[in-house]
Design an enzyme around this catalytic site. Structure first.
Site, short mmCIF file in Angstrom:
data_model
loop_
_atom_site.label_atom_id
_atom_site.label_comp_id
_atom_site.label_asym_id
_atom_site.label_seq_id
_atom_site.Cartn_x
_atom_site.Cartn_y
_atom_site.Cartn_z
N LYS A 1 21.21 -3.43 -22.49
CA LYS A 1 22.17 -2.53 -21.85
C LYS A 1 23.16 -3.31 -20.98
CE LYS A 1 20.39 0.71 -24.07
NZ LYS A 1 19.34 1.69 -23.87
C1 LIG Z 1 18.20 2.54 -24.44
C2 LIG Z 1 18.29 4.03 -24.55
C3 LIG Z 1 17.32 4.87 -23.98
C4 LIG Z 1 16.02 4.35 -23.43
O1 LIG Z 1 16.15 3.49 -22.39
P1 LIG Z 1 14.83 2.74 -21.83
O2 LIG Z 1 15.26 2.22 -20.50
O3 LIG Z 1 14.53 1.64 -22.81
O4 LIG Z 1 13.74 3.73 -21.75
C5 LIG Z 1 17.54 6.23 -23.98
N1 LIG Z 1 18.63 6.76 -24.57
C6 LIG Z 1 19.56 5.99 -25.17
C7 LIG Z 1 20.75 6.65 -25.78
C8 LIG Z 1 19.40 4.60 -25.19
O5 LIG Z 1 20.31 3.84 -25.82
#
Ligand SMILES: *Cc1c(COP(=O)(O)O)cnc(C)c1O
Length: 342
Positions: free
Chosen positions: A154
């Protein structure tokens, strides 16, 4: 070799994590508190509660909801969070913009997903809106609650982590209790306050952030301007390379977390890039096409727009350290796979 993603971790992150380790406090403590304050300010929210993942944050934020509308065009976390919260999952189709388009009346909560950093609608007539803001760090809070992800890929990463933000002190206080065993006070508060007392008020989760993770997050937050500028430059270079070609480029994004193109023969393009050592990904395989969701009754054909988008979508590498030459190589490989003369 051009990987799909490489995290932008530098000396400042390394120094901050080492300082956290040397402080002697490894779990949730003062660095988590500081990161929450800084992040809340950045997204202009009154309250910020750090958690171990966005998935955990979404689960906590949905406590007590009965029926939650979720776009099928999203990651597994969204469906699982609704089910772990004990609510009924109501999958809905998306529009041509990949965003949630319509919500049935019977839903008491909505989870708009800001796909690839594009804002989904957050006004849903009095229903609780829990934004999945995993893709638009650190864009502003729009609904009642927004949940951010700091997963490794991210735009702002703590390795694993997430943040619940809201203007509501009630929602934030409940989240603070539910992220840590349902306890009224965390270890740091008890340590700093010199008291061993706590009271358990619910069967909570174990979903707090740690201080070393928060230390990394603080540095990443301060670097967001620089990192976003790098991703924006890469997106502009791709846009220019795909002008007047069969490659449909994405509309603009607040974060450029992903650069998702639409191409006529997605699988062939992905295979051709893989053969040249270029990593790509597909965001997302719609939830209703997975075996688990089919075991709950959904079938292929249920959400035609999502299925059409899925068939054509390909995410290209867009990480801050990419060179101009690497971006050009990816673009050229995509066009080559489609038989477009250079
Ligand atoms: C990465 C992601 C998540 C989950 O995030 P985590 O921190 O790994 O639990 C949820 N929704 C979307 C759209 C994502 O891309």
């Amino acid at each position: 070799m051009i990987p799909f993603h490489r995290p932008a971790i530098g000396d400042a992150e390394r120094r901050a994590v080492v300082a956290a380790l040397d402080s002697g406090w490894l779990s949730m403590g003062p660095r988590v508190r500081d990161f929450e304050d800084a992040f809340g300010t950045a997204v202009r929210a009154q309250e910020a509660v750090a958690v171990s993942s966005a998935t955990a944050g979404l689960t906590i934020a949905l406590e007590g909801r009965k029926r939650v509308a979720v776009p099928t065009y999203t990651f597994a976390a969204c469906g699982a969070a609704v089910l772990h919260a004990g609510a009924k999952l109501v999958l809905v189709d998306v529009g041509e913009d990949y965003l949630i388009a319509d919500v049935p009346d019977r839903c008491d909560a909505v989870m708009p997903v800001h796909f690839a950093g594009r804002r989904a609608r957050v006004e849903w007539g009095g229903r609780l809106v829990v934004e999945d803001a995993a893709h638009c760090v650190p864009g502003p809070l729009g609904g009642d609650v927004a949940v951010y992800s700091f997963y490794a890929t991210k735009p702002l990463t703590t390795g694993e982590g997430g943040m619940i933000v809201t203007h509501s002190p009630e929602i934030a206080d409940r989240a603070r209790i539910m992220r840590l065993h349902g306890m009224s006070a965390g270890a740091w508060d008890r340590y700093a306050g010199g008291s061993w007392r706590y009271s358990v008020e619910a069967a909570g989760w174990k979903a707090n952030m740690t201080d070393p993770a928060a230390a990394m997050g603080m540095v990443q937050l301060l670097r967001q301007g620089e990192l976003l500028a790098a991703r924006t430059r890469i997106a502009a270079q791709y846009d220019a390379a795909f002008v007047d070609t069969p490659v449909q480029v994405p509309p603009t994004s607040e974060s450029w977390h992903l650069y998702v193109v639409r191409v006529p023969d997605r699988d062939r393009v992905a295979d051709a890039l893989a053969a040249r050592g270029i990593g790509t990904s597909v965001h997302f395989i719609p939830l209703h096409l997975h075996p688990y969701y089919q075991s709950l009754g959904w079938r292929p054909g249920d959400f035609p727009v999502a299925e059409r988008l899925y068939a054509e979508s390909l995410s290209l590498p867009i990480w801050p350290g990419m060179t101009e030459g690497q971006v050009a190589e990816v673009a050229e490989a995509v066009l080559g796979a489609l038989g477009v003369p250079a």
